[in-house]
Design a protein around this motif. Sequence first.
Motif, PDB file in Angstrom:
ATOM      1  N   PRO A 341      22.649  51.973  12.611  1.00  0.00           N
ATOM      2  CA  PRO A 341      23.398  52.968  13.386  1.00  0.00           C
ATOM      3  C   PRO A 341      24.148  52.373  14.575  1.00  0.00           C
ATOM      4  N   GLU A 342      23.572  51.366  15.221  1.00  0.00           N
ATOM      5  CA  GLU A 342      24.244  50.781  16.383  1.00  0.00           C
ATOM      6  C   GLU A 342      25.502  50.028  15.961  1.00  0.00           C
ATOM      7  N   LYS A 343      25.462  49.374  14.801  1.00  0.00           N
ATOM      8  CA  LYS A 343      26.664  48.691  14.318  1.00  0.00           C
ATOM      9  C   LYS A 343      27.740  49.694  13.916  1.00  0.00           C
ATOM     10  N   VAL A 344      27.311  50.847  13.394  1.00  0.00           N
ATOM     11  CA  VAL A 344      28.278  51.913  13.092  1.00  0.00           C
ATOM     12  C   VAL A 344      28.960  52.372  14.371  1.00  0.00           C
ATOM     13  N   SER A 345      28.180  52.553  15.432  1.00  0.00           N
ATOM     14  CA  SER A 345      28.756  52.970  16.712  1.00  0.00           C
ATOM     15  C   SER A 345      29.678  51.897  17.276  1.00  0.00           C
ATOM     16  N   ALA A 346      29.314  50.623  17.075  1.00  0.00           N
ATOM     17  CA  ALA A 346      30.170  49.531  17.554  1.00  0.00           C
ATOM     18  C   ALA A 346      31.507  49.547  16.818  1.00  0.00           C
ATOM     19  N   ARG A 347      31.482  49.771  15.494  1.00  0.00           N
ATOM     20  CA  ARG A 347      32.735  49.856  14.739  1.00  0.00           C
ATOM     21  C   ARG A 347      33.539  51.069  15.180  1.00  0.00           C
ATOM     22  N   TRP A 348      32.835  52.149  15.520  1.00  0.00           N
ATOM     23  CA  TRP A 348      33.555  53.329  15.998  1.00  0.00           C
ATOM     24  C   TRP A 348      34.272  53.026  17.309  1.00  0.00           C
ATOM     25  N   ARG A 349      33.630  52.298  18.208  1.00  0.00           N
ATOM     26  CA  ARG A 349      34.279  51.970  19.486  1.00  0.00           C
ATOM     27  C   ARG A 349      35.534  51.136  19.263  1.00  0.00           C
ATOM     28  N   THR A 350      35.491  50.258  18.257  1.00  0.00           N
ATOM     29  CA  THR A 350      36.680  49.465  17.923  1.00  0.00           C
ATOM     30  C   THR A 350      37.796  50.367  17.398  1.00  0.00           C
ATOM     31  N   PHE A 361      34.925  58.902  24.209  1.00  0.00           N
ATOM     32  CA  PHE A 361      34.753  59.793  23.056  1.00  0.00           C
ATOM     33  C   PHE A 361      33.758  59.152  22.090  1.00  0.00           C
ATOM     34  N   ARG A 362      32.555  59.729  22.011  1.00  0.00           N
ATOM     35  CA  ARG A 362      31.490  59.173  21.172  1.00  0.00           C
ATOM     36  C   ARG A 362      31.546  59.772  19.757  1.00  0.00           C
ATOM     37  N   LEU A 363      30.810  59.124  18.855  1.00  0.00           N
ATOM     38  CA  LEU A 363      30.703  59.701  17.509  1.00  0.00           C
ATOM     39  C   LEU A 363      30.151  61.122  17.576  1.00  0.00           C
TER      40      LEU A 363
END
Length: 425
Positions: A341-350, A361-363
């Motif tokens: 999940p943390e890597k998903v959030s990191a990709r979202w920030r990119t 703006f968070r997931l």
Amino acid sequence: MARRGNGLGGTPIEIKREGRPNTWGVRTPRHINPATGKETRYWIGRDFKNKTEAERALRKWHTDREEGKLAPRSDMTMGQLMDGWLAKHRGEGTTKEGYEPKIRLHIKPHIGKEKVTEVTDDRLDELYRLLESTPIDANDGKPLGPKSVRHVHNIISAALDSVTGPKKLLSVNPAHTANPPTERQIKAATPDFPTLNDHETGHFLKKIWTPCGNRACDGGLTHHCLRDAPLWTSYAATSCRRSEVLGWKWSLIRWDERAIELAWVVIEEGNTYRLRKLTKDGDDGALIYVDQALMNVLKWQWERQQAEKERLGDLWVDHDLVFARDGFKLYRGEAGGPQDPEKVSARWRTARSRLHLPENFRLHDWRASKITNDLDNHENPVEVSANARHHSPGYTMTRYGRRRAEGAKKLAASSASRISLGGLV
């Protein structure tokens, strides 16, 4: 004093004092402490003026114990209480993971060495004010917010409840009369995270589904440029949480009904993560209904996943997950399992930065955007609340009705028009 059998009585002794008259002290006999379940013996007092007073105190101790009036004594510290309480806690692993750092960082350093029997409501109030005003390294050099301090209070209160009651260590829980931050203070300090309206959401979806156009690009079926497009679309088009979308399973998609059963989540526990059954909503078979357009997106994801499985062969270990770990930059045999999940959030920030969305703006704000947009467009609040798995429509409208100003202005204009207010002056 009446004679008692061996091991049932204590013997007062004279205690030598320097610079003042000697005193008398007396200890209890060895007995089982109900608070700890262990054998113990402690001093009833060491400053009695004479032997007679010491004997009288010992008689009273025996009488109170026989009548059940004696409060259990313990040298248990708050740190020991918190450790024991957390070890016996029967909540989910994620819940205990949330408690542990607050106990380690905010409770034990300040009151961990204090005896449980000596902690008062005033002492707890001092702790709460300290946490609200002292910068903390673990919180980026800022004090804890009211919501976090209230959480610390709830943890302390629950731990003290476990040793409060008849024939227990405490007769009254001091946390019940302490003064943690109020709900109003918590609400006032809660940051107002951004939401995207329907137009902005549509623009975002168009952007993430645009192939990169490089020579190796095949429209996204195997090329990495669209690998996350179905995932981001699922967040934007539903009101599901991050963990819930990552736990979607192919076998739980009801294609004919255009419905998705939420039964699994991918959650973080410490430095790792795992797939587990959904328990947050207290509902075995939570169901959401979606449009055929999202079903088409999932069918595209199915085709992409089949191509990935064929490419990876034995490196793919299937877990039936819709958004499984793919083979992009695969260093170990992890493909097919849950995503971090943390890597998903990191990709979202990119992706957020690339598409110039609001920086904070968070997931999870896709959930807020979806619910808010549905309410703004006068959708049935009962259905909006049910799709969000909230306990009541009232909670949904209170928690997510973030654009009240626009609605209130429309209401004021409509009301003024109905009573011909504009024609008065």
